[in-house]
Motif scaffolding. Structure first.
Motif, PDB file in Angstrom:
ATOM      1  N   PRO A  38       0.793  -1.019  -0.049  1.00  0.00           N
ATOM      2  CA  PRO A  38       0.005  -0.253  -0.063  1.00  0.00           C
ATOM      3  C   PRO A  38       0.846   1.208   0.049  1.00  0.00           C
ATOM      4  N   ALA A  39       0.187   2.445  -0.284  1.00  0.00           N
ATOM      5  CA  ALA A  39       0.977   3.771  -0.189  1.00  0.00           C
ATOM      6  C   ALA A  39       1.430   3.721   1.215  1.00  0.00           C
ATOM      7  N   PRO A  40       2.611   4.210   1.783  1.00  0.00           N
ATOM      8  CA  PRO A  40       2.883   4.323   3.172  1.00  0.00           C
ATOM      9  C   PRO A  40       2.024   5.405   3.587  1.00  0.00           C
ATOM     10  N   GLU A  41       1.409   5.306   4.920  1.00  0.00           N
ATOM     11  CA  GLU A  41       0.775   6.624   5.607  1.00  0.00           C
ATOM     12  C   GLU A  41       1.904   7.063   6.620  1.00  0.00           C
ATOM     13  N   LYS A  42       2.728   6.332   7.110  1.00  0.00           N
ATOM     14  CA  LYS A  42       3.571   6.802   8.114  1.00  0.00           C
ATOM     15  C   LYS A  42       5.161   7.012   7.697  1.00  0.00           C
ATOM     16  N   GLY A  43       5.315   7.263   6.143  1.00  0.00           N
ATOM     17  CA  GLY A  43       6.479   7.471   5.574  1.00  0.00           C
ATOM     18  C   GLY A  43       7.024   6.221   4.919  1.00  0.00           C
ATOM     19  N   LEU A  44       7.714   6.199   4.053  1.00  0.00           N
ATOM     20  CA  LEU A  44       8.399   5.215   2.970  1.00  0.00           C
ATOM     21  C   LEU A  44       9.608   4.939   3.616  1.00  0.00           C
ATOM     22  N   ASN A  45      10.050   3.612   3.752  1.00  0.00           N
ATOM     23  CA  ASN A  45      11.194   3.088   4.031  1.00  0.00           C
ATOM     24  C   ASN A  45      11.784   2.219   2.995  1.00  0.00           C
ATOM     25  N   LEU A  46      13.067   2.632   2.789  1.00  0.00           N
ATOM     26  CA  LEU A  46      13.873   2.024   1.663  1.00  0.00           C
ATOM     27  C   LEU A  46      15.046   1.353   2.329  1.00  0.00           C
ATOM     28  N   LEU A  47      15.564   0.198   1.787  1.00  0.00           N
ATOM     29  CA  LEU A  47      16.620  -0.612   2.447  1.00  0.00           C
ATOM     30  C   LEU A  47      17.502  -0.578   1.331  1.00  0.00           C
ATOM     31  N   VAL A  48      18.896   0.409   1.518  1.00  0.00           N
ATOM     32  CA  VAL A  48      20.019   0.530   0.446  1.00  0.00           C
ATOM     33  C   VAL A  48      21.205  -0.509   0.862  1.00  0.00           C
ATOM     34  N   LEU A 299      28.235  -8.090  16.845  1.00  0.00           N
ATOM     35  CA  LEU A 299      27.672  -7.098  17.722  1.00  0.00           C
ATOM     36  C   LEU A 299      26.471  -7.182  18.156  1.00  0.00           C
ATOM     37  N   ALA A 300      26.271  -6.682  19.654  1.00  0.00           N
ATOM     38  CA  ALA A 300      24.931  -6.702  20.015  1.00  0.00           C
ATOM     39  C   ALA A 300      24.250  -5.581  19.957  1.00  0.00           C
ATOM     40  N   TRP A 301      23.204  -5.242  19.533  1.00  0.00           N
ATOM     41  CA  TRP A 301      22.379  -4.128  19.492  1.00  0.00           C
ATOM     42  C   TRP A 301      21.774  -3.784  20.918  1.00  0.00           C
ATOM     43  N   ASP A 302      21.730  -2.470  21.399  1.00  0.00           N
ATOM     44  CA  ASP A 302      21.086  -2.066  22.419  1.00  0.00           C
ATOM     45  C   ASP A 302      19.603  -1.968  22.204  1.00  0.00           C
ATOM     46  N   GLU A 303      18.885  -3.190  22.562  1.00  0.00           N
ATOM     47  CA  GLU A 303      17.700  -3.677  22.135  1.00  0.00           C
ATOM     48  C   GLU A 303      16.647  -2.299  22.692  1.00  0.00           C
ATOM     49  N   GLU A 304      16.943  -1.819  23.859  1.00  0.00           N
ATOM     50  CA  GLU A 304      16.146  -0.453  24.322  1.00  0.00           C
ATOM     51  C   GLU A 304      16.067   0.808  23.369  1.00  0.00           C
ATOM     52  N   GLY A 305      17.647   0.905  22.840  1.00  0.00           N
ATOM     53  CA  GLY A 305      17.784   2.044  22.074  1.00  0.00           C
ATOM     54  C   GLY A 305      17.586   1.777  20.867  1.00  0.00           C
ATOM     55  N   ALA A 306      17.639   0.574  20.135  1.00  0.00           N
ATOM     56  CA  ALA A 306      17.293   0.326  18.801  1.00  0.00           C
ATOM     57  C   ALA A 306      15.580   0.471  18.671  1.00  0.00           C
ATOM     58  N   ALA A 307      14.976  -0.044  19.818  1.00  0.00           N
ATOM     59  CA  ALA A 307      13.426  -0.037  19.868  1.00  0.00           C
ATOM     60  C   ALA A 307      13.065   1.307  19.643  1.00  0.00           C
ATOM     61  N   GLU A 308      13.667   2.302  20.492  1.00  0.00           N
ATOM     62  CA  GLU A 308      13.328   3.805  20.458  1.00  0.00           C
ATOM     63  C   GLU A 308      13.545   4.208  19.293  1.00  0.00           C
ATOM     64  N   VAL A 309      14.615   3.989  18.318  1.00  0.00           N
ATOM     65  CA  VAL A 309      15.004   4.663  17.309  1.00  0.00           C
ATOM     66  C   VAL A 309      14.138   4.023  16.253  1.00  0.00           C
ATOM     67  N   PHE A 310      13.996   2.729  16.028  1.00  0.00           N
ATOM     68  CA  PHE A 310      12.782   2.344  14.960  1.00  0.00           C
ATOM     69  C   PHE A 310      11.302   2.548  15.355  1.00  0.00           C
ATOM     70  N   GLY A 311      11.175   2.580  16.587  1.00  0.00           N
ATOM     71  CA  GLY A 311       9.600   3.096  16.990  1.00  0.00           C
ATOM     72  C   GLY A 311       9.486   4.661  16.562  1.00  0.00           C
ATOM     73  N   ARG A 312      10.381   5.466  16.778  1.00  0.00           N
ATOM     74  CA  ARG A 312      10.145   6.724  16.177  1.00  0.00           C
ATOM     75  C   ARG A 312       9.819   6.557  14.747  1.00  0.00           C
ATOM     76  N   LEU A 313      10.621   5.856  14.014  1.00  0.00           N
ATOM     77  CA  LEU A 313      10.489   6.123  12.557  1.00  0.00           C
ATOM     78  C   LEU A 313       9.112   5.398  12.267  1.00  0.00           C
ATOM     79  N   ALA A 314       8.712   4.198  13.016  1.00  0.00           N
ATOM     80  CA  ALA A 314       7.217   3.538  12.524  1.00  0.00           C
ATOM     81  C   ALA A 314       6.346   4.779  12.840  1.00  0.00           C
ATOM     82  N   GLU A 315       6.610   5.662  13.776  1.00  0.00           N
ATOM     83  CA  GLU A 315       5.661   6.444  13.938  1.00  0.00           C
ATOM     84  C   GLU A 315       5.770   7.819  13.272  1.00  0.00           C
ATOM     85  N   ASP A 316       6.827   7.977  12.380  1.00  0.00           N
ATOM     86  CA  ASP A 316       7.162   8.991  11.470  1.00  0.00           C
ATOM     87  C   ASP A 316       7.432  10.119  12.348  1.00  0.00           C
TER      88      ASP A 316
END
Length: 346
Positions: A38-48, A299-316
């Motif tokens: 669908p057309a993205p309603e919360k912004g578009l994500n592109l994997l490069v 490498l181990a991600w900081d799971e809380e920090g990563a969740a905050e980063v990607f959660g922000r993007l999920a909410e645009d």
């Protein structure tokens, strides 16, 4: 090779506009290709992704630009680009190649034809085992974000794309950089490079003691300065812009691959976005994991920090500030978002 500095354009040099031309499809800009998305309603994500592949690179180029050695047939570059639904921001989050992930059960290894159970792996091995489709699936699982479009670049296409920028691209450093693996030997200041030297620069990870984190920073800075250079004529030359986008895109069929037409459309839709509205970061990491048999150091991600980063993007929403994420056990791997304007060479 040394290039003369081009004359300044009369308009502001807008890095984010050029990023749009290279990397994504503006929401609503044109009908999506028939992928069922669908057309993205919360912004578009592109994997490069950047592929460690020397296919179609000549022996002379391998020797001249120190491209020899064993190719891992994997993704040495992974950037998730988020274009806001309002087309007023672009966020780019790099994922280190050695990030630990779990590849899902049931995928067929394209190298052996075997069907694998779920197993731990470095995130860059997803492409090696399952190509673009598994790379997309793995990033979606790891980030919780949908990947709407995908762009894949190998050594040959990287060099050819940079060579389409008349006059070259600037690279700059405040400290001397010397890497025996890629033969980069830079003194403080700015140097203008073409495709082969540019590839040496973005591949360098032994020049500054920052490991892959330093390489990611070089890649991000090079993206900004390449994109900025498009304003020196390419964006105002439809034929040159189409050739640039077509070279970057290539002709390979890939999972959810962005089209040349979509790249050109975004160039128009984000034309006036200022560079301070583009932000780069590396996913928050905690530290190194204990070695895993058959996988190695990860490498181990900081799971809380990563969740905050990607959660922000999920909410645009914009990326969180550095203070909102816990410090890393690896000082050079600290989460520190940078405005695109701060990465432009003087």
């Amino acid at each position: 090779m040394k290039f003369p500095r081009p004359r300044p354009t009369r308009r502001p040099l807008l890095a984010a506009t050029a990023l749009a031309a290279l990397t994504a499809l503006a929401p609503g800009a044109l009908a999506l290709a028939p992928t069922g998305l669908p057309a993205p309603e919360k912004g578009l994500n592109l994997l490069v992704v950047g592929i460690d592949s020397r296919k179609n690179v000549t022996p002379e180029e391998k020797e001249r630009f120190h491209l020899g050695g064993h190719e891992c047939d994997c993704t040495d570059v992974m950037m998730l680009v988020h274009v806001s639904a309002a087309n007023d921001r672009v966020e780019i989050v790099s994922m280190p190649r050695d990030s630990l992930t779990t590849l899902p059960a049931g995928h067929v290894d394209r190298r052996t034809g075997q069907t694998h159970p779920a197993h731990p792996a470095k995130i860059n091995n997803a492409w090696a085992e399952g190509g673009s489709s598994l790379a997309v699936e793995t990033v979606e699982s790891r980030t919780g974000l949908p990947v709407h479009r995908y762009l894949e670049i190998d050594f040959r296409r990287f060099m050819d794309t940079v060579d389409r920028v008349d006059g070259g691209v600037p690279i700059c450093t405040e400290q001397p950089l010397k890497d025996p693996s890629t033969a980069i030997d830079l003194q403080p200041g700015t140097k203008w490079v073409a495709g082969g030297e540019a590839l040496q620069y973005v591949r360098s990870r032994k020049a500054d003691g920052k490991m892959d984190f330093g390489r990611i920073q070089k890649q991000q800075q090079f993206v900004v300065n390449t994109l900025r250079r498009l304003h020196d004529g390419i964006l105002d030359d439809p034929a040159a812009l189409k050739a640039f986008a077509a070279t970057l895109r290539g002709t390979a069929a890939v999972e959810r691959g962005i089209s040349t037409a979509e790249l050109l459309t975004l160039a128009a839709h984000l034309r006036d976005l200022p560079p301070e509205r583009m932000e780069f970061a590396t996913v928050p990491v905690r530290g190194f994991n204990p070695d895993i048999e058959g996988v190695g150091s990860t490498l181990a991600w900081d799971e809380e920090g990563a969740a905050e980063v990607f959660g922000r993007l999920a909410e645009d929403r914009p990326l969180p500030a550095a203070a909102a994420v816990a410090p890393s056990e690896i000082p050079v791997g600290a989460y520190k978002p940078s405005k695109g304007s701060s990465l432009i060479c003087p």
